[in-house]
Design a protein around this motif. Structure first.
Motif, PDB file in Angstrom:
ATOM      1  N   LYS A   1      91.042  -8.152 -34.837  1.00  0.00           N
ATOM      2  CA  LYS A   1      90.633  -9.191 -36.094  1.00  0.00           C
ATOM      3  C   LYS A   1      91.061 -10.519 -34.891  1.00  0.00           C
ATOM      4  O   LYS A   1      92.563 -10.811 -34.322  1.00  0.00           O
ATOM      5  CB  LYS A   1      91.743  -9.405 -36.807  1.00  0.00           C
ATOM      6  CG  LYS A   1      91.180  -8.036 -38.399  1.00  0.00           C
ATOM      7  CD  LYS A   1      92.601  -8.078 -38.887  1.00  0.00           C
ATOM      8  CE  LYS A   1      92.087  -6.637 -39.716  1.00  0.00           C
ATOM      9  NZ  LYS A   1      92.219  -5.167 -39.031  1.00  0.00           N
ATOM     10  N   ILE A   2      90.096 -11.602 -34.586  1.00  0.00           N
ATOM     11  CA  ILE A   2      90.243 -12.928 -34.320  1.00  0.00           C
ATOM     12  C   ILE A   2      90.032 -14.099 -34.780  1.00  0.00           C
ATOM     13  O   ILE A   2      88.215 -13.894 -36.346  1.00  0.00           O
ATOM     14  CB  ILE A   2      89.476 -12.316 -33.140  1.00  0.00           C
ATOM     15  CG1 ILE A   2      89.343 -11.229 -31.786  1.00  0.00           C
ATOM     16  CG2 ILE A   2      88.809 -14.307 -32.497  1.00  0.00           C
ATOM     17  CD1 ILE A   2      88.322 -10.889 -31.259  1.00  0.00           C
ATOM     18  N   ALA A   3      90.028 -14.641 -34.839  1.00  0.00           N
ATOM     19  CA  ALA A   3      90.289 -16.147 -35.951  1.00  0.00           C
ATOM     20  C   ALA A   3      89.021 -16.703 -35.356  1.00  0.00           C
ATOM     21  O   ALA A   3      89.044 -17.038 -33.668  1.00  0.00           O
ATOM     22  CB  ALA A   3      91.216 -17.294 -36.055  1.00  0.00           C
ATOM     23  N   ALA A   4      88.119 -16.815 -35.881  1.00  0.00           N
ATOM     24  CA  ALA A   4      86.348 -17.838 -35.402  1.00  0.00           C
ATOM     25  C   ALA A   4      86.148 -19.084 -37.064  1.00  0.00           C
ATOM     26  O   ALA A   4      86.494 -18.686 -37.880  1.00  0.00           O
ATOM     27  CB  ALA A   4      85.844 -17.062 -35.370  1.00  0.00           C
ATOM     28  N   SER A   5      85.449 -19.104 -36.556  1.00  0.00           N
ATOM     29  CA  SER A   5      84.252 -20.326 -37.556  1.00  0.00           C
ATOM     30  C   SER A   5      82.716 -20.321 -36.969  1.00  0.00           C
ATOM     31  O   SER A   5      82.293 -19.293 -35.884  1.00  0.00           O
ATOM     32  CB  SER A   5      84.435 -21.486 -37.204  1.00  0.00           C
ATOM     33  OG  SER A   5      83.492 -22.657 -37.113  1.00  0.00           O
ATOM     34  N   MET A   6      82.185 -19.904 -38.201  1.00  0.00           N
ATOM     35  CA  MET A   6      80.546 -20.134 -38.425  1.00  0.00           C
ATOM     36  C   MET A   6      80.230 -20.778 -38.328  1.00  0.00           C
ATOM     37  O   MET A   6      80.117 -21.405 -39.305  1.00  0.00           O
ATOM     38  CB  MET A   6      80.567 -18.320 -39.076  1.00  0.00           C
ATOM     39  CG  MET A   6      79.613 -18.100 -39.767  1.00  0.00           C
ATOM     40  SD  MET A   6      79.299 -16.757 -40.665  1.00  0.00           S
ATOM     41  CE  MET A   6      79.874 -16.784 -42.354  1.00  0.00           C
ATOM     42  N   ALA A   7      78.237 -21.366 -38.641  1.00  0.00           N
ATOM     43  CA  ALA A   7      77.870 -22.009 -38.821  1.00  0.00           C
ATOM     44  C   ALA A   7      76.542 -21.326 -39.074  1.00  0.00           C
ATOM     45  O   ALA A   7      75.438 -20.455 -38.396  1.00  0.00           O
ATOM     46  CB  ALA A   7      77.334 -23.223 -37.756  1.00  0.00           C
ATOM     47  N   GLY A   8      76.129 -21.140 -40.133  1.00  0.00           N
ATOM     48  CA  GLY A   8      74.808 -20.817 -40.992  1.00  0.00           C
ATOM     49  C   GLY A   8      72.991 -21.441 -40.880  1.00  0.00           C
ATOM     50  O   GLY A   8      72.871 -20.735 -42.493  1.00  0.00           O
ATOM     51  N   MET A   9      73.634 -20.926 -40.567  1.00  0.00           N
ATOM     52  CA  MET A   9      71.617 -21.798 -40.015  1.00  0.00           C
ATOM     53  C   MET A   9      71.010 -20.739 -38.590  1.00  0.00           C
ATOM     54  O   MET A   9      71.461 -21.347 -37.536  1.00  0.00           O
ATOM     55  CB  MET A   9      71.938 -22.918 -39.536  1.00  0.00           C
ATOM     56  CG  MET A   9      70.390 -23.152 -38.350  1.00  0.00           C
ATOM     57  SD  MET A   9      69.285 -23.567 -40.536  1.00  0.00           S
ATOM     58  CE  MET A   9      70.015 -25.010 -41.213  1.00  0.00           C
ATOM     59  N   PRO A  10      70.134 -19.999 -38.910  1.00  0.00           N
ATOM     60  CA  PRO A  10      69.619 -19.529 -38.314  1.00  0.00           C
ATOM     61  C   PRO A  10      68.985 -19.682 -37.356  1.00  0.00           C
ATOM     62  O   PRO A  10      67.809 -21.117 -37.800  1.00  0.00           O
ATOM     63  CB  PRO A  10      68.568 -18.967 -38.892  1.00  0.00           C
ATOM     64  CG  PRO A  10      69.533 -18.111 -40.011  1.00  0.00           C
ATOM     65  CD  PRO A  10      69.833 -19.184 -40.281  1.00  0.00           C
ATOM     66  N   HIS A  11      68.804 -19.949 -35.877  1.00  0.00           N
ATOM     67  CA  HIS A  11      67.937 -21.256 -35.020  1.00  0.00           C
ATOM     68  C   HIS A  11      67.623 -20.252 -33.993  1.00  0.00           C
ATOM     69  O   HIS A  11      67.919 -19.632 -33.218  1.00  0.00           O
ATOM     70  CB  HIS A  11      68.555 -22.759 -34.636  1.00  0.00           C
ATOM     71  CG  HIS A  11      69.914 -21.960 -33.626  1.00  0.00           C
ATOM     72  ND1 HIS A  11      71.348 -21.664 -34.340  1.00  0.00           N
ATOM     73  CD2 HIS A  11      69.840 -22.217 -32.863  1.00  0.00           C
ATOM     74  CE1 HIS A  11      71.520 -21.733 -33.114  1.00  0.00           C
ATOM     75  NE2 HIS A  11      71.025 -21.617 -33.420  1.00  0.00           N
ATOM     76  N   ALA A  12      66.756 -20.971 -33.241  1.00  0.00           N
ATOM     77  CA  ALA A  12      65.989 -20.317 -31.650  1.00  0.00           C
ATOM     78  C   ALA A  12      65.392 -19.348 -31.999  1.00  0.00           C
ATOM     79  O   ALA A  12      65.158 -18.287 -30.552  1.00  0.00           O
ATOM     80  CB  ALA A  12      66.700 -20.505 -30.942  1.00  0.00           C
ATOM     81  N   GLY A  13      65.141 -18.689 -32.732  1.00  0.00           N
ATOM     82  CA  GLY A  13      63.994 -17.207 -32.386  1.00  0.00           C
ATOM     83  C   GLY A  13      63.133 -16.849 -33.953  1.00  0.00           C
ATOM     84  O   GLY A  13      62.884 -17.595 -34.751  1.00  0.00           O
ATOM     85  N   SER A  14      62.643 -15.358 -33.609  1.00  0.00           N
ATOM     86  CA  SER A  14      61.417 -15.442 -34.541  1.00  0.00           C
ATOM     87  C   SER A  14      61.637 -14.133 -34.189  1.00  0.00           C
ATOM     88  O   SER A  14      60.932 -13.211 -33.257  1.00  0.00           O
ATOM     89  CB  SER A  14      59.532 -16.284 -34.148  1.00  0.00           C
ATOM     90  OG  SER A  14      59.131 -15.796 -35.275  1.00  0.00           O
ATOM     91  N   ASP A  15      61.594 -12.974 -35.711  1.00  0.00           N
ATOM     92  CA  ASP A  15      61.637 -11.754 -35.509  1.00  0.00           C
ATOM     93  C   ASP A  15      60.179 -11.791 -35.800  1.00  0.00           C
ATOM     94  O   ASP A  15      60.354  -9.979 -34.790  1.00  0.00           O
ATOM     95  CB  ASP A  15      61.606 -11.659 -37.019  1.00  0.00           C
ATOM     96  CG  ASP A  15      62.579 -10.019 -37.565  1.00  0.00           C
ATOM     97  OD1 ASP A  15      63.119  -9.902 -36.840  1.00  0.00           O
ATOM     98  OD2 ASP A  15      62.312  -9.946 -38.451  1.00  0.00           O
ATOM     99  N   LYS A  16      58.731 -12.160 -35.587  1.00  0.00           N
ATOM    100  CA  LYS A  16      57.593 -11.379 -35.385  1.00  0.00           C
ATOM    101  C   LYS A  16      57.428 -11.252 -34.143  1.00  0.00           C
ATOM    102  O   LYS A  16      56.479 -10.071 -33.499  1.00  0.00           O
ATOM    103  CB  LYS A  16      56.693 -12.206 -35.797  1.00  0.00           C
ATOM    104  CG  LYS A  16      56.789 -13.812 -36.320  1.00  0.00           C
ATOM    105  CD  LYS A  16      55.591 -14.053 -36.456  1.00  0.00           C
ATOM    106  CE  LYS A  16      54.873 -15.270 -36.994  1.00  0.00           C
ATOM    107  NZ  LYS A  16      53.859 -16.008 -37.558  1.00  0.00           N
ATOM    108  N   TYR A  17      58.179 -12.069 -33.263  1.00  0.00           N
ATOM    109  CA  TYR A  17      58.009 -11.547 -31.414  1.00  0.00           C
ATOM    110  C   TYR A  17      58.508 -11.078 -31.074  1.00  0.00           C
ATOM    111  O   TYR A  17      60.354 -11.080 -31.191  1.00  0.00           O
ATOM    112  CB  TYR A  17      57.929 -13.109 -31.093  1.00  0.00           C
ATOM    113  CG  TYR A  17      56.227 -14.214 -31.361  1.00  0.00           C
ATOM    114  CD1 TYR A  17      55.149 -14.140 -31.877  1.00  0.00           C
ATOM    115  CD2 TYR A  17      57.032 -15.362 -32.462  1.00  0.00           C
ATOM    116  CE1 TYR A  17      54.072 -14.343 -31.590  1.00  0.00           C
ATOM    117  CE2 TYR A  17      55.978 -15.713 -33.196  1.00  0.00           C
ATOM    118  CZ  TYR A  17      54.991 -15.661 -33.167  1.00  0.00           C
ATOM    119  OH  TYR A  17      53.509 -16.020 -33.251  1.00  0.00           O
TER     120      TYR A  17
END
Length: 136
Positions: free
Chosen positions: A55-71
């Protein structure tokens, strides 16, 4: 996520200064989005990452970016999510209802743009560490 108690599965697909991650399934994406009140957000949240029982302490930001599922992943595309414009498609996990990657920072992680630690992410890592010391 230590505040909500919710958890979901992710995969590190890119990143060197910090982990650029993707949810594994549409269900995982729904849980992640629920953590953020149903909207994507750059807000940092204290999390615990579990890898092979560690188990590792971490931080996330909840904003998907820099991509597209359709390509296809790793191809140059003209319009990536989060306003990232033309560049390499950072979306390797398909059909997960998320376009691109979201950031996971650990102690001492840095941003890609500045090559410096993000103080808000580091605050959340410390919060996660304090939570872990009380709960594990």
């Amino acid at each position: 996520d230590i505040d909500s108690g919710l958890s979901f599965k992710i995969k590190r697909t890119y990143g060197s200064n910090h982990a650029d991650c993707e949810t594994l399934t549409a269900d995982d994406t729904a849980i992640m989005k629920k953590i953020y009140g149903g909207d994507w957000s750059w807000e940092r949240r204290a999390i615990i990452i579990e890898v092979d029982g560690s188990k590792i302490a971490a931080s996330m930001a909840g904003m998907p970016h820099a991509g597209s599922d359709k390509y296809a992943a790793n191809k140059t595309i003209s319009s990536r999510s989060g306003g990232y414009g033309r560049g390499t498609n950072l979306d390797a996990v398909k059909e997960n209802n998320m376009n691109g990657v979201f950031d996971v920072h650990f102690y001492g992680s840095k941003t890609h743009a500045t090559n410096r630690s993000d103080s808000k992410h580091q605050e959340m890592v410390k919060k996660a560490e304090a939570w872990a010391q009380k709960n594990y």
